[in-house]
Design a protein around this motif. Structure first.
Motif, short mmCIF file in Angstrom:
data_model
loop_
_atom_site.label_atom_id
_atom_site.label_comp_id
_atom_site.label_asym_id
_atom_site.label_seq_id
_atom_site.Cartn_x
_atom_site.Cartn_y
_atom_site.Cartn_z
N LEU A 1 23.33 62.55 69.97
CA LEU A 1 22.35 61.49 70.08
C LEU A 1 22.72 60.45 69.03
O LEU A 1 23.29 60.79 67.98
N ASP B 1 17.60 57.08 72.22
CA ASP B 1 16.22 56.73 72.59
C ASP B 1 16.13 55.27 73.00
O ASP B 1 15.94 54.38 72.17
N PHE C 1 16.48 59.07 76.27
CA PHE C 1 15.40 60.05 76.12
C PHE C 1 14.08 59.37 76.49
O PHE C 1 13.18 59.18 75.67
N ARG D 1 1.61 58.56 69.27
CA ARG D 1 2.56 58.41 70.37
C ARG D 1 1.92 57.99 71.68
O ARG D 1 2.61 57.90 72.69
N LYS E 1 9.87 63.49 79.26
CA LYS E 1 9.49 64.18 78.03
C LYS E 1 8.02 63.91 77.74
O LYS E 1 7.46 62.96 78.27
N HIS E 2 7.38 64.70 76.93
CA HIS E 2 7.86 65.95 76.34
C HIS E 2 7.12 67.05 77.08
O HIS E 2 5.88 67.05 77.05
N MET F 1 12.92 67.05 78.38
CA MET F 1 12.95 67.44 76.97
C MET F 1 11.76 68.35 76.67
O MET F 1 10.65 68.13 77.18
N PHE G 1 7.37 69.56 71.07
CA PHE G 1 7.31 70.29 69.80
C PHE G 1 6.18 71.32 69.76
O PHE G 1 6.24 72.29 69.02
N ASP H 1 13.67 69.27 71.88
CA ASP H 1 13.45 68.14 70.99
C ASP H 1 14.16 68.44 69.67
O ASP H 1 14.67 69.56 69.45
N TYR H 2 14.17 67.48 68.82
CA TYR H 2 14.94 67.47 67.57
C TYR H 2 14.61 68.68 66.70
O TYR H 2 13.48 68.81 66.20
N MET I 1 19.13 70.37 70.50
CA MET I 1 19.25 69.11 69.77
C MET I 1 19.22 69.38 68.26
O MET I 1 18.23 69.88 67.73
N GLU J 1 5.76 57.99 66.40
CA GLU J 1 5.86 59.42 66.11
C GLU J 1 5.40 59.65 64.67
O GLU J 1 5.64 58.81 63.79
C1 NOJ Z 1 12.02 63.38 68.33
C2 NOJ Z 1 11.12 62.80 69.39
O1 NOJ Z 1 10.00 63.66 69.57
C3 NOJ Z 1 11.80 62.60 70.73
O2 NOJ Z 1 10.92 61.91 71.58
C4 NOJ Z 1 13.09 61.86 70.56
O3 NOJ Z 1 13.69 61.63 71.81
C5 NOJ Z 1 13.98 62.69 69.65
N1 NOJ Z 1 13.34 62.84 68.36
C6 NOJ Z 1 15.36 62.08 69.48
O4 NOJ Z 1 15.29 60.94 68.72
#
Ligand code: NOJ
Length: 746
Positions: free
Chosen positions: A85, A114, A158, A172, A211-212, A255, A258, A290-291, A322, A497
């Motif tokens: 990414l 993103d 994403f 968000r 997502k998500h 995706m 969390f 996700d990250y 990720m 976020e």
């Molecule tokens: C965390 C975010 O929750 C997600 O939406 C994003 O695509 C990823 N980071 C990658 O940047």
């Protein structure tokens, strides 16, 4: 008898096993899909375990430069890196793909980023864009974003975020389409189509990512990353449909979210990936975590260590990790211990390779710097951004036609930090946009008015507005001008976020500044810039005009000036409820009824002691510079079968003096069902442009099959019985004559 059943069951089970292929290969496949599947399998057959585990790894390149880090180039050279990414652009993409081409099997790296509401040209933040209720415009914005992104070597965005969000404390909310499942599903479909088109390998398309998954927007307390707990019915009725719409649009990836859902984190939740996505929806989309979400399974306390986290991620049906490296580093050990199987690894690798073939990554041509530059931030793209920004603005209040401002004013006071600030115009998640590309409101006004109008700018105070030092200057500017525009709102990073707020009002100082301007007695309009609903009670009560402009992107200033001066007639409608107070949250229009609905004179009914139940501004609401009238509502029939389509028709008349667009909204209520059903639910809408004085018959078809819900047995059912249909121009103010009934029969 029992024995016969057991044998039958065994047989069904056995047939089930042998007929279910090991790989995620589901649903109907085209010849192209079949060819891709053959190529994937041929390549897979040549891969070592290390190469396979490499494909399941996505690493984070340098966001600032867009380049891969030296160790990532090294991995790519060895064929041990599946995806990145943030690697992008002429140098970043070329260097990394060249490194991958030196590897044994020459498998390209899948490049994700993103690209949320634009790549370099920014469109309004997604919540704002959703306020346009204009699906064609939304699809176009995603298409332009895809085209710009693809020119830099990216394969994958994403986006879209299709989480339903009923809690504006959650930062968000800005990234999605708001609170409604029907609108959210239509927008999810449009965005996926815009990014991917029919062929995501085309020069102007990228792979989208739904997502998500799932329930991320329902975090307890509106606090980001927090727990989500809900009934399966609510999940299926409210939160899943936008994801299903993304699947229907052919989305190439998902995706994980969390949060945990009903106790199981999404990244380790086989019900989500195997049961819903794979079996029920027959999707073989790539699933990325996700990250760091795999590693975070340890924090969720469902994995003792990263090895167990890796096992749970893979066994849940998730493919690509990720940033954290749990799968990559523990895969071999887990395989030896029998905790994962080679079939599971292969299945995940297939997903990654399939995505690479789908996006055309194997046909890599080095990025041409000049071509890349020529494709981004073009005049055409800026023009589209301005147009779509104009469509997304919502006129919340306009007493005595305060707006539009007459072009014959001689002087204009422009007050507020945001009126003269570039960065915030872009909103949050701005990919490769540059603040200097953005047009501020001051610049937009100058562009529109030239030197004919004197602009008196005064900041008043910073966004947090903790001191009143600048108020006098602002008041003076107001007193010396014919009209005042005052901006108010948030920093773009407050709606983002990890940006939840417990109090969603304007910083108190900003309201004090507005009060100071108000007391000058000058006509004024409040121009809001924000990424979430705000509790603006004083302004709603006292200010003569309020225009919600969200963070409207690169062309913000020009687009706002277009609306303020009436060159564009506002036509946006709120995709999310604006509450009166944070204490009402969650407040959404399609709530279930209560046994004790509020009644003025009855104490024991559902209410607050201190504020009304009603919102400050409801879902679907937005004014225009013209007026519209609905009349002559009719249903195509009053009895209809479960497979039928009922057409709601209504006459819409532009009764004012300006051309403009109105959104006709159709709401439905199931009057008597086996489960309590919402007091109303949007099931159809049409955005209609009418010339001043024009009248047109509008027909909105409603499929009866869309009127069902998940019952206690988790079956989707459309039940027979009476339904009420309501037509309005927002979700609350529906006139008696705009309501009819029909009956669903067998
Ligand atoms: C965390 C975010 O929750 C997600 O939406 C994003 O695509 C990823 N980071 C990658 O940047």
């Amino acid at each position: 008898m029992k024995k016969v059943y057991s044998i039958l069951l065994l047989l069904v089970f056995w047939v089930g096993i042998i007929s279910v292929p090991a790989q995620k290969n589901v649903g109907k496949t085209s010849t192209k899909d079949a060819q891709i599947e053959a190529k994937v399998n041929a390549l897979l057959a040549k891969m070592t375990l290390a190469e396979k585990l490499g494909q399941l790894q996505q690493l984070d390149g340098d966001w600032g430069t867009g380049e891969a880090r030296p160790e990532q180039l090294e991995l790519a050279r060895k064929g041990l890196l599946g995806s990145t990414l943030n690697v992008r652009g002429f140098k970043g993409a070329n260097d990394l793909q060249k490194a991958a081409m030196e590897s044994r099997l020459k498998i390209p790296v899948l490049l994700g980023f993103d690209v949320i509401h634009g790549y370099r040209t920014q469109f309004p933040v997604p919540l704002g864009e959703s306020a346009s209720w204009d699906l064609e415009a939304i699809e176009r914005a995603a298409h332009i974003a895809a085209k710009e992104a693809k020119s830099t070597g990216l394969h994958w965005t994403f986006a879209p975020m299709v989480d339903i969000a009923r809690d504006p404390r959650w930062g968000r909310v800005v990234e999605g389409a708001g609170e409604d499942t029907f609108l959210g599903s239509k927008i999810a479909f449009a965005r996926v189509r815009g990014f991917q088109g029919d062929d995501m390998s085309a020069d102007d398309r990228v792979m989208a990512c739904a997502k998500h998954f799932v329930g991320y927007g329902a975090a307890e307390g509106g606090r980001d990353y927090n727990t989500t707990d809900m009934s399966e019915q609510r999940l299926r009725d409210i939160y899943l449909p936008p994801f299903k719409a993304a699947v229907d649009a052919g989305v190439g990836s998902f995706m994980t979210s969390f949060n945990s859902l009903n106790g199981v984190p999404s990244t380790a939740n086989p019900f989500l990936w195997k049961t819903l996505v794979e079996k029920e929806w027959k999707s073989n989309a790539l699933v990325v975590t996700d990250y760091n979400a795999t590693k975070e399974l340890v924090n969720h306390a469902i994995a003792a260590d990263e090895a167990e986290a890796a096992m749970k991620t893979l066994n849940a049906g998730v493919d690509l990790e990720m940033v954290s490296k749990a799968i990559n580093q523990n895969g071999e050990k887990l395989l030896k211990e029998g905790k994962i199987t080679m079939a599971t690894i292969d299945d995940a690798v297939r997903s990654v390779l399939r995505a690479k073939f789908r996006v055309g990554a194997f046909d890599f041509k080095p990025i041409d710097e000049a071509k890349q530059k020529a494709s981004i931030l073009t005049d055409e793209n800026r023009k589209a951004a301005r147009e779509i920004a104009g469509k997304s603005m919502v006129l919340l209040k306009n007493d005595n036609n305060t707006l539009p401002i007459s072009k014959s004013v001689k002087s204009l006071a422009v007050i507020g930090f945001l009126a003269n600030d570039k960065r915030n115009m872009l909103g949050n998640w701005t990919a490769d946009a540059k603040p200097e590309d953005a047009v501020t409101l001051m610049e937009g006004l100058k562009n529109k008015l030239g030197s004919s109008v004197k602009l008196n700018y005064a900041m008043g105070c910073e966004l947090k507005c903790t001191d009143t030092k600048g108020f006098d200057e602002a008041v003076k500017a107001a007193k010396n001008s014919d009209f005042v525009i005052i901006t108010a709102g948030e920093d773009a990073d407050w709606s983002a976020e990890a940006a939840s707020r417990s109090d969603i009002s304007l910083p108190a100082g900003q309201t004090e500044l507005i009060k100071a301007i108000h007391s000058t007695g000058k006509p004024y309009a409040v121009v809001l810039m924000n990424g979430r609903p705000l509790t603006i009670n004083w302004e709603a009560e006292n200010s003569p005009a309020i225009l919600e402009t969200w963070f409207s992107g690169t062309e913000a200033g020009n687009a706002i000036a277009d609306v303020l001066f009436g060159d564009v007639n506002p036509s946006g409608k709120l995709p999310i409820t604006f509450p009166r107070s944070g204490g009402q949250i969650p407040l959404y229009y399609n709530a279930l009824p209560t046994g004790r609905p509020f009644a003025e004179k009855d104490k024991y009914t559902s209410k607050y002691l201190d504020i009304p139940n009603t919102p400050l501004f409801p879902f679907g609401y937005g004014l225009s510079y013209t007026t519209f009238k609905l009349s002559n509502m009719q249903l195509s029939q009053t009895r209809i079968g479960k497979n039928g389509t009922i057409t709601v028709s209504v006459d819409l008349e532009n009764t004012g003096k300006r051309d403009g667009a109105e959104v006709v909204q159709v709401y439905i209520r199931d009057m008597d069902a086996s489960m309590s059903r919402p007091v109303k639910e949007l099931k159809g809408f049409q955005k209609v442009f009418l010339k001043a004085g024009e009248k047109r018959k509008i027909e909105i078809p409603i499929k009866v099959s869309d009127l069902g819900f998940y019952n206690a047995q988790m079956q989707y059912v459309v039940e027979e019985g009476q339904f009420r249909v309501m037509v309005g121009t927002d979700s609350q103010n529906i006139k008696d004559e705009m309501s009819e009934f029909f009956t669903v029969v067998k």
